[in-house]
Design a protein around this motif. Structure first.
Motif, PDB file in Angstrom:
ATOM      1  N   GLU A  90       0.823  -1.196   0.000  1.00  0.00           N
ATOM      2  CA  GLU A  90       0.000   0.000   0.000  1.00  0.00           C
ATOM      3  C   GLU A  90       0.868   1.263   0.000  1.00  0.00           C
ATOM      4  O   GLU A  90       2.006   1.253   0.480  1.00  0.00           O
ATOM      5  N   VAL A  91       0.294   2.337  -0.526  1.00  0.00           N
ATOM      6  CA  VAL A  91       0.972   3.635  -0.577  1.00  0.00           C
ATOM      7  C   VAL A  91       0.130   4.632   0.208  1.00  0.00           C
ATOM      8  O   VAL A  91      -1.035   4.866  -0.130  1.00  0.00           O
ATOM      9  N   ASP A  92       0.705   5.216   1.234  1.00  0.00           N
ATOM     10  CA  ASP A  92      -0.020   6.188   2.053  1.00  0.00           C
ATOM     11  C   ASP A  92      -0.060   7.561   1.386  1.00  0.00           C
ATOM     12  O   ASP A  92      -1.082   8.242   1.397  1.00  0.00           O
ATOM     13  N   VAL A  93       1.085   7.987   0.847  1.00  0.00           N
ATOM     14  CA  VAL A  93       1.186   9.304   0.224  1.00  0.00           C
ATOM     15  C   VAL A  93       1.888   9.171  -1.123  1.00  0.00           C
ATOM     16  O   VAL A  93       2.929   8.515  -1.232  1.00  0.00           O
ATOM     17  N   ALA A  94       1.306   9.782  -2.143  1.00  0.00           N
ATOM     18  CA  ALA A  94       1.941   9.856  -3.462  1.00  0.00           C
ATOM     19  C   ALA A  94       2.184  11.321  -3.783  1.00  0.00           C
ATOM     20  O   ALA A  94       1.264  12.137  -3.720  1.00  0.00           O
ATOM     21  N   LEU A  95       3.420  11.654  -4.083  1.00  0.00           N
ATOM     22  CA  LEU A  95       3.803  13.020  -4.431  1.00  0.00           C
ATOM     23  C   LEU A  95       4.089  13.100  -5.920  1.00  0.00           C
ATOM     24  O   LEU A  95       4.967  12.404  -6.432  1.00  0.00           O
ATOM     25  N   VAL A  96       3.344  13.943  -6.627  1.00  0.00           N
ATOM     26  CA  VAL A  96       3.562  14.148  -8.062  1.00  0.00           C
ATOM     27  C   VAL A  96       4.339  15.451  -8.219  1.00  0.00           C
ATOM     28  O   VAL A  96       3.786  16.546  -8.074  1.00  0.00           O
ATOM     29  N   ALA A  97       5.644  15.326  -8.489  1.00  0.00           N
ATOM     30  CA  ALA A  97       6.528  16.491  -8.464  1.00  0.00           C
ATOM     31  C   ALA A  97       7.336  16.659  -9.735  1.00  0.00           C
ATOM     32  O   ALA A  97       8.317  17.399  -9.746  1.00  0.00           O
ATOM     33  N   PHE A  98       6.951  15.997 -10.811  1.00  0.00           N
ATOM     34  CA  PHE A  98       7.725  16.131 -12.047  1.00  0.00           C
ATOM     35  C   PHE A  98       7.210  17.301 -12.882  1.00  0.00           C
ATOM     36  O   PHE A  98       6.076  17.758 -12.728  1.00  0.00           O
ATOM     37  N   GLY A  99       8.051  17.773 -13.776  1.00  0.00           N
ATOM     38  CA  GLY A  99       7.674  18.869 -14.652  1.00  0.00           C
ATOM     39  C   GLY A  99       8.897  19.535 -15.246  1.00  0.00           C
ATOM     40  O   GLY A  99      10.020  19.355 -14.762  1.00  0.00           O
ATOM     41  N   VAL A 100       8.680  20.301 -16.296  1.00  0.00           N
ATOM     42  CA  VAL A 100       9.770  21.022 -16.955  1.00  0.00           C
ATOM     43  C   VAL A 100       9.391  22.486 -17.086  1.00  0.00           C
ATOM     44  O   VAL A 100       8.212  22.844 -17.204  1.00  0.00           O
ATOM     45  N   LEU A 101      10.408  23.338 -17.054  1.00  0.00           N
ATOM     46  CA  LEU A 101      10.212  24.780 -17.204  1.00  0.00           C
ATOM     47  C   LEU A 101      10.781  25.183 -18.561  1.00  0.00           C
ATOM     48  O   LEU A 101      12.003  25.196 -18.743  1.00  0.00           O
ATOM     49  N   PRO A 102       9.928  25.521 -19.538  1.00  0.00           N
ATOM     50  CA  PRO A 102      10.417  25.802 -20.888  1.00  0.00           C
ATOM     51  C   PRO A 102      11.107  27.155 -21.002  1.00  0.00           C
ATOM     52  O   PRO A 102      10.788  28.088 -20.265  1.00  0.00           O
ATOM     53  N   ASP A 103      12.066  27.233 -21.933  1.00  0.00           N
ATOM     54  CA  ASP A 103      12.704  28.513 -22.215  1.00  0.00           C
ATOM     55  C   ASP A 103      12.067  29.121 -23.459  1.00  0.00           C
ATOM     56  O   ASP A 103      11.132  28.568 -24.041  1.00  0.00           O
ATOM     57  N   ALA A 104      12.563  30.273 -23.867  1.00  0.00           N
ATOM     58  CA  ALA A 104      11.963  30.991 -24.990  1.00  0.00           C
ATOM     59  C   ALA A 104      12.012  30.185 -26.286  1.00  0.00           C
ATOM     60  O   ALA A 104      11.057  30.206 -27.080  1.00  0.00           O
ATOM     61  N   ALA A 105      13.119  29.469 -26.498  1.00  0.00           N
ATOM     62  CA  ALA A 105      13.243  28.677 -27.719  1.00  0.00           C
ATOM     63  C   ALA A 105      12.205  27.560 -27.760  1.00  0.00           C
ATOM     64  O   ALA A 105      11.642  27.250 -28.813  1.00  0.00           O
ATOM     65  N   THR A 106      11.953  26.954 -26.616  1.00  0.00           N
ATOM     66  CA  THR A 106      10.967  25.880 -26.539  1.00  0.00           C
ATOM     67  C   THR A 106       9.572  26.397 -26.834  1.00  0.00           C
ATOM     68  O   THR A 106       8.793  25.786 -27.568  1.00  0.00           O
ATOM     69  N   VAL A 107       9.250  27.548 -26.260  1.00  0.00           N
ATOM     70  CA  VAL A 107       7.929  28.135 -26.460  1.00  0.00           C
ATOM     71  C   VAL A 107       7.681  28.434 -27.938  1.00  0.00           C
ATOM     72  O   VAL A 107       6.554  28.302 -28.436  1.00  0.00           O
ATOM     73  N   ALA A 108       8.725  28.811 -28.654  1.00  0.00           N
ATOM     74  CA  ALA A 108       8.584  29.195 -30.055  1.00  0.00           C
ATOM     75  C   ALA A 108       8.520  28.014 -31.004  1.00  0.00           C
ATOM     76  O   ALA A 108       8.137  28.165 -32.173  1.00  0.00           O
ATOM     77  N   ASP A 109       8.866  26.828 -30.545  1.00  0.00           N
ATOM     78  CA  ASP A 109       8.887  25.644 -31.403  1.00  0.00           C
ATOM     79  C   ASP A 109       7.636  24.806 -31.148  1.00  0.00           C
ATOM     80  O   ASP A 109       7.418  24.341 -30.033  1.00  0.00           O
ATOM     81  N   PRO A 110       6.792  24.593 -32.151  1.00  0.00           N
ATOM     82  CA  PRO A 110       5.525  23.882 -31.941  1.00  0.00           C
ATOM     83  C   PRO A 110       5.688  22.496 -31.323  1.00  0.00           C
ATOM     84  O   PRO A 110       4.964  22.130 -30.395  1.00  0.00           O
ATOM     85  N   SER A 111       6.634  21.720 -31.829  1.00  0.00           N
ATOM     86  CA  SER A 111       6.820  20.371 -31.322  1.00  0.00           C
ATOM     87  C   SER A 111       7.337  20.384 -29.890  1.00  0.00           C
ATOM     88  O   SER A 111       6.868  19.623 -29.030  1.00  0.00           O
ATOM     89  N   ALA A 112       8.315  21.252 -29.629  1.00  0.00           N
ATOM     90  CA  ALA A 112       8.873  21.339 -28.281  1.00  0.00           C
ATOM     91  C   ALA A 112       7.827  21.837 -27.282  1.00  0.00           C
ATOM     92  O   ALA A 112       7.761  21.360 -26.144  1.00  0.00           O
ATOM     93  N   ALA A 113       7.007  22.788 -27.716  1.00  0.00           N
ATOM     94  CA  ALA A 113       5.950  23.297 -26.842  1.00  0.00           C
ATOM     95  C   ALA A 113       4.952  22.192 -26.501  1.00  0.00           C
ATOM     96  O   ALA A 113       4.500  22.069 -25.354  1.00  0.00           O
ATOM     97  N   ALA A 114       4.615  21.387 -27.489  1.00  0.00           N
ATOM     98  CA  ALA A 114       3.685  20.279 -27.254  1.00  0.00           C
ATOM     99  C   ALA A 114       4.279  19.257 -26.288  1.00  0.00           C
ATOM    100  O   ALA A 114       3.561  18.662 -25.472  1.00  0.00           O
ATOM    101  N   ASN A 115       5.593  19.057 -26.367  1.00  0.00           N
ATOM    102  CA  ASN A 115       6.250  18.124 -25.450  1.00  0.00           C
ATOM    103  C   ASN A 115       6.167  18.609 -24.005  1.00  0.00           C
ATOM    104  O   ASN A 115       6.064  17.799 -23.075  1.00  0.00           O
ATOM    105  N   VAL A 116       6.217  19.916 -23.817  1.00  0.00           N
ATOM    106  CA  VAL A 116       6.073  20.472 -22.472  1.00  0.00           C
ATOM    107  C   VAL A 116       4.683  20.173 -21.925  1.00  0.00           C
ATOM    108  O   VAL A 116       4.514  19.791 -20.769  1.00  0.00           O
ATOM    109  N   VAL A 117       3.675  20.339 -22.767  1.00  0.00           N
ATOM    110  CA  VAL A 117       2.302  20.040 -22.354  1.00  0.00           C
ATOM    111  C   VAL A 117       2.172  18.562 -21.994  1.00  0.00           C
ATOM    112  O   VAL A 117       1.517  18.200 -21.003  1.00  0.00           O
ATOM    113  N   THR A 118       2.801  17.709 -22.779  1.00  0.00           N
ATOM    114  CA  THR A 118       2.752  16.272 -22.510  1.00  0.00           C
ATOM    115  C   THR A 118       3.392  15.939 -21.169  1.00  0.00           C
ATOM    116  O   THR A 118       2.841  15.170 -20.380  1.00  0.00           O
ATOM    117  N   ALA A 119       4.539  16.514 -20.910  1.00  0.00           N
ATOM    118  CA  ALA A 119       5.247  16.215 -19.669  1.00  0.00           C
ATOM    119  C   ALA A 119       4.547  16.806 -18.451  1.00  0.00           C
ATOM    120  O   ALA A 119       4.377  16.137 -17.427  1.00  0.00           O
TER     121      ALA A 119
END
Length: 255
Positions: A90-119
């Motif tokens: 059994e698991v008493d506590v589950a912590l969901v703490a993953f994620g990425v912080l995109p930079d300007a280049a990532t935001v400007a690239d459609p595929s990279a931006a979509a990958n951020v949404v996925t992650a």
């Protein structure tokens, strides 16, 4: 289950190599007796270091500490991953703490931006759905979701990140409402700027905190009635003000 003092006996961490996740493991261990810790994340030096750090914590010598592979963007693997973790105990506590912080280049690239949404969003939805189902089945548990004040009103400087956190926050809040009465609860944590490896090199915003402050707030929430946690607490009125500013005024702010 949580003991008489409200401390968990078992902890699952998704995104185990993050600074906040590691600080939370240490904070939970300091307040109670953890018997089992599952550290999930991408294999590599950072996860290895997180595992070593957990094993070195006072009082953790007898705990079963396991590092397991987890890929946020591979939602097809999440159900089997969660089943394997819960089938082992059994698991008493589950912590969901993953994620990425995109930079300007990532935001400007459609595929990279979509990958951020996925992650940041799609992967979290998948994992949370699987975890909540297993916790509902065992009849108890707390799911802690690391959101952000950035999701309260996405700003032009990080609107992609803010959008993913807005979606995650809404999903986690609704999930918590759907679990009411099941013995399972969801805690949504909304920190402001946190000084971590992810924000290294960035100018700290007002009311910035460190990972330990977020971790302490998380541990406190496990024993308290609040299901929404702001870190630090003054972020709540600040974000309330920003959220209700007219858009013409909000656009002029240097944020």
């Amino acid at each position: 289950m949580l003991d008489a003092l409200g401390s968990p006996q078992s902890l699952l961490v998704l995104g185990a190599s993050s600074d906040i996740a590691q600080a939370t493991v240490a904070a939970v261990a300091a307040r109670g007796r953890l018997n089992r810790v599952v550290l999930a994340g991408r294999p590599g030096e950072r996860r290895d270091a997180a595992e070593a750090s957990a094993r070195a914590l006072p009082g953790m010598s007898g705990a079963a500490i396991t590092a397991v592979d987890f890929e946020a963007s591979d939602s097809t693997s999440h159900s089997s991953f969660v089943d394997a973790v819960f089938d082992a105990g059994e698991v008493d506590v589950a912590l969901v703490a993953f994620g990425v912080l995109p930079d300007a280049a990532t935001v400007a690239d459609p595929s990279a931006a979509a990958n951020v949404v996925t992650a940041n969003f799609t992967g979290a939805v998948s994992a949370l759905t699987a975890i909540s189902a297993r916790m509902r089945g065992q009849g108890h548990g707390v799911i802690v979701v690391l959101s952000s004040v950035a999701g309260e009103r996405p700003r032009r400087s990080n609107y992609l990140y803010g959008a993913t956190k807005a979606g995650l926050d809404a999903f986690a809040t609704g999930l918590g409402d759907s679990l009411h009465g099941s013995g399972v609860s969801v805690v949504v944590v909304r920190p402001g700027f946190v000084r971590t490896k992810m924000t290294h090199g960035m100018d700290a915003a007002p009311l910035a905190v460190g990972p330990d402050e977020v971790a302490q707030a998380i541990v406190t929430s496990l024993r308290g009635p609040s299901r929404t946690v702001w870190v630090p607490r003054p972020m709540r009125p600040v974000m309330s003000l920003l959220r209700h500013l007219p858009r013409t005024v909000f656009r002029r702010l240097p944020i």
